[in-house]
Structure formats: structure tokens, C-alpha cells
Design an enzyme around this catalytic site. Structure first.
Site, short mmCIF file in Angstrom:
data_model
loop_
_atom_site.label_atom_id
_atom_site.label_comp_id
_atom_site.label_asym_id
_atom_site.label_seq_id
_atom_site.Cartn_x
_atom_site.Cartn_y
_atom_site.Cartn_z
N HIS A 58 0.84 -1.20 0.00
CA HIS A 58 0.00 0.00 0.00
C HIS A 58 0.88 1.25 0.00
CE1 HIS A 58 -3.60 2.36 1.63
NE2 HIS A 58 -2.59 3.18 1.82
N GLU A 59 1.85 1.28 0.92
CA GLU A 59 2.72 2.45 1.02
C GLU A 59 3.65 2.55 -0.19
OE1 GLU A 59 1.98 4.49 3.13
OE2 GLU A 59 0.85 3.31 4.58
N HIS A 62 1.88 4.27 -3.04
CA HIS A 62 1.90 5.73 -2.89
C HIS A 62 3.26 6.29 -3.33
CE1 HIS A 62 -1.92 6.24 -0.92
NE2 HIS A 62 -1.58 5.57 0.17
#
Length: 268
Positions: A58-59, A62
Site C-alpha cells: 500500500h505504502e 503511494h
């Protein structure tokens, strides 16, 4: 040459992440083969490590999107190594989400890569950077539920089936919560570039309390019921039944007494 070497180091997958992925693989095999004498402990380790892997991805989503959108400082911060210890708020990104999974079986949105937004031009790019995180959780949910909606469950051990169902619940809840247009969450990051400067300044002081406000609202029985009705509808559309999710959570909490129905399904 030094610059190229440094760039390669900035993007080399961290041994920490590889170690977590290895735990996920080994414990997933233990759940599948029922190799462990304590199936519940194996499910706990498999789901928890898989959940941490999804948080790292997820990170990373980003960070990678920000890099290609103009923030070239991302690499030096270590975000491209998938190392959870490199996040600016490891407590919010990793520790608290794991605690919430253990306590309540809900996917708490993580989120703590520091992006230098002033380097990025274009509202669409800003929105995309925020959106790719929860979209990664949705993709993870699709992978977890693929055996269900593709009708490939023949031969899948019940314990592994339950573990995937519970892991899918975590991914869907994380995605749905993170897509809420609440300050501090990715959903707000998607719409923020399209708001006027005056409105953004007025909302900015509330950003640190956005996630807290969401969980306060979830404690309201009526709101909680609606939220989990939506979650159940999504999982049902993906072929995952509430019983499979409940049994997955039952095995995950290996320290509690096992539900007879779930235990009977595994022991046959």
C-alpha cells in the site's frame, strides 16, 4: 557511477520485507498442509504477515506513484525498499493496524509516507497518488478471493480457505475506510486537489483527527451495521460467505475457544 549505485540501493528490496514475506510463505504452507500442530497459530501468523505485506505494498504504491509524478526525493527516504521501518509513522502504518486486526478483526488504514507535494504538478497526479494505496488493498482482496469467484475451491483445505476469507475481509475494510473522503485518509487526498484553497485551509486542522472520528462513528450501532452490511455485500459478490469469514477470524484468534462448526469443517 556513485549516483547509479545509490539509486540501486534506494530501490533494493529490504531484507526486513523479504523476511516478512518468507514468514507469510512458510506459514501459508503450514496452513495449507495442516503441518502445524496448532492450526490456529499458523493461521494467525499467516494472516498477520500477509496483512503486513499488504500494508507495505500500500505504502509502496503511494511512493512509486509519487516518484513518477515528480517527487524524486522518495528514493532517498527508503520508501521504495518496502521496508516498513522506513515509514515516517511506523506506529500508524504497521503497529496500530496489526493491533486492530488482533483486537477487532478490522483493516485499519495505515499510511505514512511523506510526499513532497510541492514537487508534483497537476491535480490528477495528486489524486492518483492518494488513490493507488486503497486500490492496492482492493487488488490484494481480488487475489485472496480469486479461488472463490473463479470456482477453484475444490482441493483447497478448509483452514486455508477460512484464512483467505478473513484476509479478504481485512483488505476490503481497509480499502473502504481509506476511500472515505475524510481528512487524513486517502479518500480525502483524492478530492483535496479539487477543493479551493480556502476550503483546504479550513479543513486542514481536522486532518489529525479524521481517522479517530471514523472509528468513533463505527462504534455507533446503526453506523456499524450499515458499514458491515456493505462489507458483506462486497465479499458476497466475490463469492465469500459470512460463515467463511467468521471461521477465518475464529481460527485467527487461536487463544480463544474454537467454534464447533469451524472446527468440524477442518477436521472433516
Amino acid at each position: 557511477m556513485a549516483t547509479a549505485t545509490s539509486r540501486h540501493s534506494d530501490r533494493r528490496i529490504s531484507p526486513v520485507f523479504l523476511g516478512i514475506a518468507a514468514v507469510m510463505a512458510v506459514t501459508g504452507w503450514a496452513v495449507w498442509t495442516e503441518f502445524s500442530a496448532n492450526l490456529g497459530l499458523a493461521v494467525f501468523l499467516f494472516v498477520t504477515s500477509a496483512w503486513i505485506v499488504s500494508l507495505c505494498l500500500h505504502e509502496y504504491a503511494h511512493a512509486r506513484t509519487a516518484l513518477h509524478s515528480g517527487d524524486i526525493s522518495i528514493g532517498a527516504k527508503g520508501y521504495l525498499t518496502l521496508n516498513p521501518l522506513k515509514y515516517t509513522h511506523a506506529l500508524l502504518s504497521i503497529v496500530l493496524p496489526v493491533i486492530f486486526v488482533i483486537m477487532g478483526g478490522i483493516g485499519l488504514p495505515g499510511g505514512a509516507v511523506f510526499i513532497e507535494r510541492n514537487r508534483i504538478r497537476g491535480r490528477w497526479r495528486h489524486s492518483l497518488i492518494s488513490a493507488v494505496g486503497p486500490l492496492t488493498n482492493l487488488l490484494f482482496a481480488l487475489v485472496c478471493t480469486a479461488p472463490f469467484w473463479l470456482g477453484l475451491l475444490d482441493g483447497v483445505p478448509w483452514g486455508f480457505r477460512f484464512a483467505l476469507a478473513f484476509l479478504a475481509l481485512l483488505q476490503v475494510t481497509a480499502a473502504l475506510l481509506n476511500f472515505l473522503p475524510v481528512p487524513g485518509l486517502d479518500g480525502y487526498g483524492v478530492v483535496e486537489p479539487w477543493l479551493s484553497y480556502r476550503i483546504r485551509r479550513q479543513i486542514e486542522p481536522f486532518a489529525p483527527f479524521g481517522l479517530l472520528a471514523v472509528f468513533v462513528f463505527l462504534f455507533i450501532p446503526e453506523v456499524n451495521a450499515v458499514f458491515f452490511d456493505v462489507i458483506r455485500s462486497i465479499l458476497d459478490a466475490l463469492g465469500v460467505s459470512p460463515v467463511e469469514v467468521a471461521c477465518g477470524q475464529d481460527f485467527y484468534r487461536f487463544w480463544q475457544e474454537r467454534n464447533d462448526i469451524c472446527q468440524a469443517a477442518v477436521t472433516g
